[in-house]
Enzyme design. Structure first.
Site, mmCIF file in Angstrom:
data_model
loop_
_atom_site.group_PDB
_atom_site.id
_atom_site.type_symbol
_atom_site.label_atom_id
_atom_site.label_comp_id
_atom_site.label_asym_id
_atom_site.label_seq_id
_atom_site.Cartn_x
_atom_site.Cartn_y
_atom_site.Cartn_z
ATOM 1 N N SER A 16 0.845 -1.187 0.000
ATOM 2 C CA SER A 16 0.000 0.000 0.000
ATOM 3 C C SER A 16 0.886 1.246 0.000
ATOM 4 O O SER A 16 1.729 1.391 -0.883
ATOM 5 C CB SER A 16 -0.956 -0.038 1.202
ATOM 6 O OG SER A 16 -1.896 1.001 1.124
ATOM 7 N N HIS A 43 -2.608 -0.914 -3.390
ATOM 8 C CA HIS A 43 -3.746 -0.024 -3.190
ATOM 9 C C HIS A 43 -3.546 1.233 -4.023
ATOM 10 O O HIS A 43 -2.490 1.884 -3.941
ATOM 11 C CB HIS A 43 -3.877 0.373 -1.719
ATOM 12 C CG HIS A 43 -4.278 -0.754 -0.833
ATOM 13 N ND1 HIS A 43 -4.042 -0.760 0.517
ATOM 14 C CD2 HIS A 43 -4.918 -1.934 -1.094
ATOM 15 C CE1 HIS A 43 -4.519 -1.869 1.046
ATOM 16 N NE2 HIS A 43 -5.039 -2.607 0.087
ATOM 17 N N ASP A 136 -4.869 -4.465 5.791
ATOM 18 C CA ASP A 136 -5.228 -5.344 4.678
ATOM 19 C C ASP A 136 -4.064 -6.300 4.401
ATOM 20 O O ASP A 136 -2.906 -5.909 4.411
ATOM 21 C CB ASP A 136 -5.537 -4.512 3.424
ATOM 22 C CG ASP A 136 -6.166 -5.322 2.309
ATOM 23 O OD1 ASP A 136 -6.709 -6.415 2.597
ATOM 24 O OD2 ASP A 136 -6.124 -4.862 1.156
#
Length: 195
Positions: A16, A43, A136
Site C-alpha cells: 500500500s 492499493h 489489509d
C-alpha cells in the site's frame, strides 16, 4: 527459512503506502526469464492512470502488466490488479476481476487476492506483505500459512510505512521478516535453486 523453490507455483504480493518505491526496488531486480508468476495488489485510487504498471514494465527486465479478466496465469510475468477491481485467482490457473464491495476499505483488496491464491495453490503459494498504512493482507497471509504456504513480511523497522507489516506479523507470528533488499535476494534464490 526453508527454500521452497520446488514447491512454489505462485507468488502474491500486497503493498500500500510506499509501494511505488518498494515495488520499483523489488521488481526491477528480477530477470526476464523468472520461473514464477507474481500477482500484486497495490492499493491505488479508482481513477489511477496505470503509471505504476507502465513504469515497472519499462524499467524491469521481466514483463509487467495489468490483469485482464479471465487471463491465464503464466510464469515470468508480474500481474498487477487494475484500479478499483478485486483480483482473484481461480482453479485452472487463471485470474478473475470483481467489483464486489470493498474489503478493509480497499478495492483491490490484498486479503481477497491472498485468500483466493491460498485456496488454489495451498502449500505452493508464497505470500509477501510490504509497506502500508492499514491491516489489509493480514487475514489473507494467515490463510496462506494455514493452507501450508510460505509467508514473508517486510521488516516494519525499515519499511516506509510499518502498520501493514506489523498487522501481518501480529496475525502470522511465524512469518519470516526480511528487509526489502533481502526479499529480492530471496526471490532470486528461488530462481537459482531450480538451475
Amino acid at each position: 527459512m526453508r527454500n521452497p523453490a520446488a514447491e512454489i507455483h505462485c507468488i502474491v504480493i500486497g503493498v500500500s503506502a510506499g509501494g511505488f518505491e518498494a515495488l520499483n526496488l523489488l521488481i526491477t531486480q528480477l530477470p526476464e526469464k523468472f520461473n514464477y508468476p507474481i500477482a500484486i495488489v497495490q492499493h491505488r485510487s479508482a481513477d489511477n492512470d496505470g503509471y505504476l504498471t507502465q513504469h515497472l514494465n519499462i524499467n524491469s527486465q521481466i514483463n509487467v502488466k495489468d490483469v485482464v479478466d479471465k487471463e491465464p496465469i503464466c510464469p515470468g510475468i508480474v500481474y498487477i490488479a487494475p484500479a478499483d477491481y478485486h483480483l482473484l485467482i481461480e482453479r485452472g490457473a487463471y485470474f478473475s476481476l470483481s467489483r464486489d464491495d470493498k474489503v478493509n476499505y480497499s478495492r483491490p483488496s490484498i486479503d481477497v487476492l491472498f485468500e483466493s491464491a491460498a485456496d488454489v495453490y495451498r502449500q505452493a503459494c508464497l505470500g509477501i506483505i510490504l509497506t502500508g498504512k492499514n491491516a489489509d493482507g493480514a487475514m489473507g497471509l494467515a490463510k496462506v500459512t494455514a493452507t501450508g504456504g510460505t509467508a514473508i513480511v517486510e521488516d516494519p523497522e525499515t519499511a516506509k510505512e510499518s502498520a501493514m507489516p506489523n498487522a501481518a506479523i501480529n496475525k502470522v507470528p511465524s512469518a519470516t521478516v526480511l528487509e526489502l533488499s533481502d526479499i529480492g535476494r530471496y526471490l532470486m534464490s528461488l530462481q537459482q535453486s531450480e538451475k
